[in-house]
Design an enzyme around this catalytic site. Structure first.
Site, short mmCIF file in Angstrom:
data_model
loop_
_atom_site.label_atom_id
_atom_site.label_comp_id
_atom_site.label_asym_id
_atom_site.label_seq_id
_atom_site.Cartn_x
_atom_site.Cartn_y
_atom_site.Cartn_z
N GLY A 1 -29.58 2.64 -9.30
CA GLY A 1 -30.17 2.23 -9.72
C GLY A 1 -31.42 2.91 -10.74
O GLY A 1 -32.16 3.56 -11.16
N GLY B 1 -33.90 4.94 -8.89
CA GLY B 1 -33.26 6.44 -8.47
C GLY B 1 -32.45 7.09 -9.85
O GLY B 1 -33.24 8.40 -10.08
N TYR C 1 -35.48 -11.06 2.44
CA TYR C 1 -35.66 -9.97 1.96
C TYR C 1 -37.02 -9.72 2.62
O TYR C 1 -37.01 -8.00 2.83
CB TYR C 1 -36.31 -10.20 -0.11
N HIS D 1 -34.94 -9.87 -13.22
CA HIS D 1 -36.06 -9.74 -13.51
C HIS D 1 -36.76 -10.26 -14.25
O HIS D 1 -36.42 -9.53 -15.10
CB HIS D 1 -37.31 -8.44 -12.24
N LYS E 1 -32.84 -11.26 -23.28
CA LYS E 1 -33.07 -12.88 -24.10
C LYS E 1 -34.01 -12.81 -25.36
O LYS E 1 -33.15 -14.12 -26.28
CB LYS E 1 -34.44 -13.66 -23.18
N TRP F 1 -39.40 -19.24 -19.49
CA TRP F 1 -39.69 -20.16 -18.90
C TRP F 1 -41.37 -20.03 -18.35
O TRP F 1 -41.80 -19.22 -17.74
CB TRP F 1 -39.00 -19.80 -17.54
N ARG G 1 -49.46 -10.31 -13.77
CA ARG G 1 -48.53 -9.16 -13.15
C ARG G 1 -48.78 -7.58 -13.26
O ARG G 1 -49.52 -7.75 -14.24
CB ARG G 1 -46.86 -9.76 -13.42
P1 NDP Z 1 -31.50 -1.45 -8.48
O1 NDP Z 1 -30.74 -2.83 -8.17
O2 NDP Z 1 -31.92 -1.14 -10.25
O3 NDP Z 1 -30.14 -0.67 -7.69
C1 NDP Z 1 -30.04 -0.89 -6.38
C2 NDP Z 1 -29.38 0.50 -5.74
O4 NDP Z 1 -28.86 0.60 -4.54
C3 NDP Z 1 -28.59 1.16 -6.56
O5 NDP Z 1 -28.04 2.61 -6.70
C4 NDP Z 1 -27.10 0.98 -5.27
O6 NDP Z 1 -26.34 1.11 -5.41
C5 NDP Z 1 -27.64 1.19 -4.18
N1 NDP Z 1 -27.15 -0.48 -2.65
C6 NDP Z 1 -26.71 -1.49 -2.98
N2 NDP Z 1 -26.53 -2.01 -2.02
C7 NDP Z 1 -25.93 -0.42 -1.11
C8 NDP Z 1 -25.26 -0.27 0.01
N3 NDP Z 1 -24.18 -1.66 0.82
N4 NDP Z 1 -24.62 0.71 0.02
C9 NDP Z 1 -25.20 1.66 -0.95
N5 NDP Z 1 -25.56 2.11 -1.57
C10 NDP Z 1 -26.18 0.48 -2.09
O7 NDP Z 1 -32.53 -1.16 -7.47
P2 NDP Z 1 -34.08 -0.73 -7.52
O8 NDP Z 1 -34.51 0.47 -8.77
O9 NDP Z 1 -35.02 -1.86 -9.05
O10 NDP Z 1 -34.92 -0.97 -6.35
C11 NDP Z 1 -34.95 0.37 -5.68
C12 NDP Z 1 -36.12 -0.33 -4.43
O11 NDP Z 1 -37.31 -0.35 -4.86
C13 NDP Z 1 -35.68 -1.45 -3.68
O12 NDP Z 1 -35.74 -1.01 -2.30
C14 NDP Z 1 -36.39 -2.35 -4.36
O13 NDP Z 1 -36.27 -2.76 -3.38
C15 NDP Z 1 -37.82 -2.31 -4.59
N6 NDP Z 1 -38.58 -2.24 -5.35
C16 NDP Z 1 -37.93 -2.33 -7.01
C17 NDP Z 1 -38.42 -3.26 -7.63
C18 NDP Z 1 -38.34 -3.59 -9.01
O14 NDP Z 1 -39.03 -4.09 -10.37
N7 NDP Z 1 -37.07 -3.11 -9.45
C19 NDP Z 1 -39.80 -4.13 -6.87
C20 NDP Z 1 -40.57 -3.51 -5.53
C21 NDP Z 1 -39.60 -2.54 -4.51
P3 NDP Z 1 -24.84 1.01 -6.38
O15 NDP Z 1 -24.71 1.19 -8.57
O16 NDP Z 1 -23.70 1.61 -6.22
O17 NDP Z 1 -24.06 -0.93 -6.69
#
Ligand code: NDP
Length: 329
Positions: free
Chosen positions: A17, A20, A151, A194, A202, A216, A223
């Site tokens: 993600g 990550g 959530y 987000h 967009k 919007w 923020r």
């Molecule tokens: P992303 O949506 O970019 O990535 C989500 C990740 O979680 C992916 O690697 C996905 O794997 C994995 N995942 C989801 N479901 C499963 C599952 N069932 N089993 C295994 N892996 C799973 O997330 P972010 O990097 O944006 O967020 C990371 C963390 O930060 C999260 O905990 C989020 O709540 C938190 N967060 C994010 C914010 C933001 O602005 N983005 C703000 C504050 C907190 P795959 O690629 O295989 O689907």
């Protein structure tokens, strides 16, 4: 005399993600240590909704440390979930799936005697009615916003679980609380992106279709945005050096709060968009502000330098343009 170096095997759940991938970039470019082995997991390595798959992946890698990022944030979850539900309210699914994912990761980490787990909360789990600035002691003070309770309560429970594992077993499970994150590898899907990645996508489409960019709301809400690469550096610091069980907010300062309008202008500039920008004030603004304090972080790291937002946004826009084919959209 030589001090003995601890060998670490660090698994990162949600390794594919936004956050990550940023940690992987920082580890590869700046923070490679011979005594640290990093493993970045996707849902294909283990669906963390499933306890057996979770145990199997811990068995395979024998981690000493876990950075737990995986979460169901919105949209459709991976394989265990069936049917098309994108138009429905997912509050209950978000509650249950995040509880399952977190419990599987934390309890498996407990079974494998993992030395440290760092899980990821979010500033959007704080009480809806609150005083500002928000700080780490306020996580459980009052109900979260109703649109977000599934959530939010699942995330809040991580802090309770961390305390429990510590009080009863002396384990070192902790958590961090980032504000809005943006950067390469973000989710640019307009259905559930987000605000910042949504604006980037967009703007791209407005330029391509020779249409105005429609934002919007009024653009007035404020923020705090953290660049994913900065957050990644802070995650690595937490993994190596932060010894508390209580969460720590990872954010730019209160003085770095920025309006959606100013963010939009930076995106427009970075994308070299020459068309008209329109504010659709029939759409709701959401909460006016959610100001979080980074005083605790500043006590530990007074000199940490955050990437200026104009630089970060430029990099995120450039990444989107360059990786349009592979970007999540
Ligand atoms: P992303 O949506 O970019 O990535 C989500 C990740 O979680 C992916 O690697 C996905 O794997 C994995 N995942 C989801 N479901 C499963 C599952 N069932 N089993 C295994 N892996 C799973 O997330 P972010 O990097 O944006 O967020 C990371 C963390 O930060 C999260 O905990 C989020 O709540 C938190 N967060 C994010 C914010 C933001 O602005 N983005 C703000 C504050 C907190 P795959 O690629 O295989 O689907």
């Amino acid at each position: 005399t030589m001090t003995e170096v601890e060998n670490k095997v660090i698994i990162v759940t949600g390794g594919t993600g936004l956050v990550g991938q940023a940690i992987q970039t920082v580890v590869d470019k700046e923070e490679k240590h011979p005594n640290e082995k990093w493993i970045f997991l996707s849902s294909k390595d283990a669906n963390l909704l499933d306890a057996q798959q979770t145990e199997a992946v811990f068995e395979k890698y024998q981690p000493t440390h876990v950075i737990h990022l995986a979460a169901m944030v919105g949209g459709l979850p991976p394989t265990l979930f069936h049917g098309s539900v994108s138009s429905l309210n997912l509050t209950f699914t978000l509650l249950r799936n995040n509880i399952l994912i977190n419990d599987n990761v934390l309890h498996t980490a407990y079974k494998f005697k993992v030395k440290k787990v760092i899980s990821c909360l979010s500033t959007c789990i704080f009480p809806d009615k609150t005083t500002y600035p928000i700080n780490e002691t306020m996580v459980h003070d009052g109900p979260p916003h109703d649109s977000n309770f599934g959530y939010a309560y699942a995330k809040r429970m991580i802090d309770i679980q961390n305390r429990g594992y510590h009080q009863q077993y002396g384990f070192h499970f902790t958590s961090v609380i980032p504000t809005n994150i943006y950067g390469p590898h973000d989710n640019f899907n307009l259905e559930d992106a987000h605000v910042l990645p949504g604006l980037i996508h967009k703007t791209y489409l407005a330029e391509k279709n020779n249409e105005p960019l429609v934002i919007w709301g009024t653009g007035a809400p404020l923020r705090q945005f953290i660049y994913s690469i900065d957050l990644a550096r802070l995650f690595i610091w937490v993994m190596r050096n932060y010894d508390e069980i209580d969460p720590i907010i990872l954010s730019v300062g209160e003085e770095d709060e920025i309006s959606i309008k100013d963010v939009a202008e930076l995106v427009v500039k970075s994308m070299n968009f020459k068309g008209k920008v329109v504010y659709d004030t029939s759409k709701s603004d959401g909460q006016f502000k959610k100001t979080a304090s980074n005083a605790k972080l500043r006590k530990y790291l007074p000199d940490f330098k955050f990437t200026p937002i104009e630089e970060g946004i430029k990099e995120a826009c450039d990444w989107f343009l360059k990786n349009y084919d592979i970007a999540r959209k």
